[in-house]
Design a protein around this motif. Structure first.
Motif, mmCIF file in Angstrom:
data_model
loop_
_atom_site.group_PDB
_atom_site.id
_atom_site.type_symbol
_atom_site.label_atom_id
_atom_site.label_comp_id
_atom_site.label_asym_id
_atom_site.label_seq_id
_atom_site.Cartn_x
_atom_site.Cartn_y
_atom_site.Cartn_z
ATOM 1 N N GLY A 193 -72.042 -74.412 48.686
ATOM 2 C CA GLY A 193 -70.911 -74.058 49.138
ATOM 3 C C GLY A 193 -71.375 -72.757 50.233
ATOM 4 N N THR A 194 -70.887 -72.793 51.414
ATOM 5 C CA THR A 194 -71.302 -71.565 52.391
ATOM 6 C C THR A 194 -70.055 -70.628 52.596
ATOM 7 O OG1 THR A 194 -70.816 -72.730 54.382
ATOM 8 C CG2 THR A 194 -72.989 -73.053 53.435
ATOM 9 N N CYS A 195 -68.713 -71.140 52.350
ATOM 10 C CA CYS A 195 -67.413 -70.222 52.749
ATOM 11 C C CYS A 195 -66.968 -69.557 51.366
ATOM 12 C CB CYS A 195 -66.428 -71.136 53.344
ATOM 13 S SG CYS A 195 -66.786 -71.928 54.973
ATOM 14 N N ASN A 196 -66.252 -68.292 51.689
ATOM 15 C CA ASN A 196 -65.454 -67.554 50.616
ATOM 16 C C ASN A 196 -64.416 -68.524 50.162
ATOM 17 O OD1 ASN A 196 -64.725 -65.733 48.675
ATOM 18 N ND2 ASN A 196 -63.804 -64.577 50.432
ATOM 19 N N ARG A 197 -64.240 -68.994 48.861
ATOM 20 C CA ARG A 197 -63.331 -69.710 48.136
ATOM 21 C C ARG A 197 -62.178 -68.574 47.718
ATOM 22 N NH1 ARG A 197 -63.960 -74.868 47.870
ATOM 23 N NH2 ARG A 197 -61.509 -74.572 48.034
ATOM 24 N N ILE A 198 -62.120 -67.521 47.706
ATOM 25 C CA ILE A 198 -61.127 -66.987 46.801
ATOM 26 C C ILE A 198 -60.321 -65.952 47.997
ATOM 27 C CG2 ILE A 198 -62.610 -64.693 46.374
ATOM 28 C CD1 ILE A 198 -61.178 -65.016 43.517
ATOM 29 N N SER A 199 -59.101 -65.798 47.940
ATOM 30 C CA SER A 199 -58.381 -65.144 48.837
ATOM 31 C C SER A 199 -57.954 -63.836 48.566
ATOM 32 C CB SER A 199 -57.243 -65.932 49.248
ATOM 33 O OG SER A 199 -56.298 -66.274 47.943
ATOM 34 N N ILE A 200 -58.530 -63.386 47.404
ATOM 35 C CA ILE A 200 -58.235 -61.856 46.993
ATOM 36 C C ILE A 200 -58.859 -60.823 47.873
ATOM 37 C CG2 ILE A 200 -58.714 -60.272 45.362
ATOM 38 C CD1 ILE A 200 -58.589 -62.456 43.364
ATOM 39 N N ASP A 201 -58.465 -59.871 48.656
ATOM 40 C CA ASP A 201 -58.858 -58.944 49.447
ATOM 41 C C ASP A 201 -60.254 -58.230 48.904
ATOM 42 O OD1 ASP A 201 -56.838 -59.482 51.152
ATOM 43 O OD2 ASP A 201 -55.663 -57.688 50.665
ATOM 44 N N HIS A 202 -61.160 -58.140 49.774
ATOM 45 C CA HIS A 202 -62.504 -57.541 49.225
ATOM 46 C C HIS A 202 -63.381 -58.161 48.158
ATOM 47 C CE1 HIS A 202 -60.662 -54.271 51.692
ATOM 48 N NE2 HIS A 202 -59.941 -54.039 50.718
ATOM 49 N N ALA A 203 -62.902 -59.557 48.114
ATOM 50 C CA ALA A 203 -63.460 -60.163 47.017
ATOM 51 C C ALA A 203 -64.220 -61.490 47.517
ATOM 52 C CB ALA A 203 -62.743 -60.818 45.921
ATOM 53 N N LYS A 204 -65.336 -62.106 46.967
ATOM 54 C CA LYS A 204 -66.017 -63.146 47.547
ATOM 55 C C LYS A 204 -66.339 -64.146 46.345
ATOM 56 C CE LYS A 204 -68.104 -60.943 51.632
ATOM 57 N NZ LYS A 204 -69.520 -60.447 52.163
ATOM 58 N N MET A 205 -66.313 -65.285 46.595
ATOM 59 C CA MET A 205 -66.834 -66.346 45.671
ATOM 60 C C MET A 205 -66.918 -67.788 46.291
ATOM 61 S SD MET A 205 -65.666 -69.241 43.678
ATOM 62 C CE MET A 205 -63.782 -69.239 43.632
ATOM 63 N N ARG A 206 -68.063 -68.247 45.952
ATOM 64 C CA ARG A 206 -68.315 -69.553 46.639
ATOM 65 C C ARG A 206 -68.635 -70.371 45.189
ATOM 66 N NH1 ARG A 206 -70.996 -65.712 49.554
ATOM 67 N NH2 ARG A 206 -70.529 -66.004 51.685
ATOM 68 N N THR A 207 -68.372 -71.909 45.541
ATOM 69 C CA THR A 207 -68.577 -72.884 44.660
ATOM 70 C C THR A 207 -69.775 -74.054 45.203
ATOM 71 O OG1 THR A 207 -66.642 -74.093 45.914
ATOM 72 C CG2 THR A 207 -66.273 -72.814 43.877
ATOM 73 N N SER A 208 -70.367 -74.562 43.963
ATOM 74 C CA SER A 208 -71.197 -75.577 44.572
ATOM 75 C C SER A 208 -71.171 -76.633 43.499
ATOM 76 C CB SER A 208 -72.746 -74.888 44.253
ATOM 77 O OG SER A 208 -72.836 -73.974 45.482
ATOM 78 N N ASN A 209 -71.714 -77.960 44.205
ATOM 79 C CA ASN A 209 -71.545 -79.122 43.184
ATOM 80 C C ASN A 209 -72.784 -79.507 42.887
ATOM 81 O OD1 ASN A 209 -68.731 -78.905 43.156
ATOM 82 N ND2 ASN A 209 -68.249 -80.799 44.770
ATOM 83 N N VAL A 210 -73.094 -80.080 41.707
ATOM 84 C CA VAL A 210 -74.009 -81.503 41.518
ATOM 85 C C VAL A 210 -73.415 -82.571 41.040
ATOM 86 C CG1 VAL A 210 -76.173 -81.884 40.031
ATOM 87 C CG2 VAL A 210 -75.827 -79.386 40.419
ATOM 88 N N THR A 211 -73.793 -83.623 41.958
ATOM 89 C CA THR A 211 -73.022 -84.773 41.624
ATOM 90 C C THR A 211 -73.907 -86.020 41.467
ATOM 91 O OG1 THR A 211 -71.444 -84.101 43.454
ATOM 92 C CG2 THR A 211 -71.406 -86.539 42.932
ATOM 93 N N LEU A 212 -73.555 -86.895 40.476
ATOM 94 C CA LEU A 212 -74.080 -88.174 39.975
ATOM 95 C C LEU A 212 -73.290 -89.369 40.406
ATOM 96 C CD1 LEU A 212 -76.565 -89.885 38.717
ATOM 97 C CD2 LEU A 212 -75.008 -89.555 36.487
ATOM 98 N N GLY A 213 -73.755 -90.335 41.524
ATOM 99 C CA GLY A 213 -72.767 -91.036 42.189
ATOM 100 C C GLY A 213 -73.431 -92.402 42.131
ATOM 101 N N ILE A 214 -72.389 -93.580 42.283
ATOM 102 C CA ILE A 214 -72.871 -94.791 42.522
ATOM 103 C C ILE A 214 -71.980 -95.281 43.712
ATOM 104 C CG2 ILE A 214 -73.180 -95.258 40.023
ATOM 105 C CD1 ILE A 214 -70.459 -96.423 39.974
ATOM 106 N N GLY A 215 -72.631 -96.393 44.351
ATOM 107 C CA GLY A 215 -71.917 -96.802 45.424
ATOM 108 C C GLY A 215 -72.190 -98.417 45.739
ATOM 109 N N TYR A 216 -71.879 -98.804 46.956
ATOM 110 C CA TYR A 216 -72.183 -100.264 47.487
ATOM 111 C C TYR A 216 -71.994 -100.314 48.821
ATOM 112 C CZ TYR A 216 -72.124 -105.237 47.457
ATOM 113 O OH TYR A 216 -72.544 -106.669 47.835
ATOM 114 N N ASN A 217 -73.172 -100.852 49.730
ATOM 115 C CA ASN A 217 -72.936 -101.252 51.022
ATOM 116 C C ASN A 217 -72.534 -102.688 51.311
ATOM 117 O OD1 ASN A 217 -73.746 -98.783 52.001
ATOM 118 N ND2 ASN A 217 -75.739 -99.083 51.894
ATOM 119 N N PHE A 218 -71.376 -102.766 51.673
ATOM 120 C CA PHE A 218 -71.076 -104.230 52.318
ATOM 121 C C PHE A 218 -71.655 -104.841 53.349
ATOM 122 C CE2 PHE A 218 -67.547 -101.908 50.403
ATOM 123 C CZ PHE A 218 -66.897 -102.485 49.573
#
Length: 218
Positions: A193-218
């Protein structure tokens, strides 16, 4: 945000113009198990460890468009549901309780815009991909649970909006790889994540994900 949207539209138009007629585009579905990783809160230069890692999922429809020499373009649109824990010190107000805990739960739309390279090996092929991911939050709740004198009390509050503490939108950078066999796909990727996710004044917090996925192409 407006510049980012214009840049994404330009990318989609250029990729569409480069689509090779001899390689047909395909629709696909992707289902991912998210491991949510929020950072500490940076408040005026001091870090506060307020959150714990969580889990969630994403379900996305994609449109895979081969371009040239193994390169492909794959935009998508889907939904996500993510959670992460809130540590007691961030929630504790008023009288000290025996125990206190909480979590933040988010639901929204997710738009990945991936470029990748396809290694056409037989019988199992491989892909590497990267690109931006846009999250637009629709609903978020912060759930609090308190135990006082061995009795449990709980309530939920809106985590978005004027009374909440989370921002709705994020733009992440995703990079990962996948294997494909008979149109079935197994993926592993991370999104920073590149954006600040917390709306508290003068505060910053970012979130990132690690994902294990499955899928199918039709």
């Amino acid at each position: 945000m407006r510049k980012i949207v214009f840049a994404i539209i330009s990318i989609i138009m250029c990729a569409s113009a480069s689509l090779r007629a001899q390689e047909a585009p395909v629709f696909g579905l992707r289902l991912g198990l998210d491991f949510r990783c929020p950072t500490a809160i940076d408040y005026e230069g001091t870090d506060y460890s307020a959150f714990k890692n969580g889990t969630g999922f994403e379900l996305t429809g994609v449109f895979n468009m081969p371009l040239m020499s193994g390169i492909y373009f794959e935009p998508g649109l889907g939904v996500y549901y993510n959670t992460f824990g809130i540590k007691p010190d961030f929630l504790k107000e008023g009288p000290v309780s025996d125990k206190i805990g909480g979590s933040a739960r988010q639901f929204g739309f997710r738009m990945p815009i991936m470029f990748g390279y396809h290694f056409d090996t037989y019988p199992v092929s491989f892909n590497l991909f990267f690109g931006p991911v846009i999250d637009i939050g629709i609903v978020a709740k912060s759930h609090h649970e308190v135990w006082i004198n061995n009795e449990k009390y709980g309530h939920s509050d809106n985590a978005f909006g004027d009374d909440g503490f989370l921002n709705r939108c994020d733009v992440g950078v995703r990079i990962g790889g996948s294997t494909e066999f008979n149109n079935f796909i197994l993926q592993l990727y991370g999104t920073i994540g590149t954006c600040n996710r917390i709306s508290i004044d003068h505060a910053k917090m970012r979130t990132s994900n690690v994902t294990l996925g499955i899928g199918y192409n039709f």
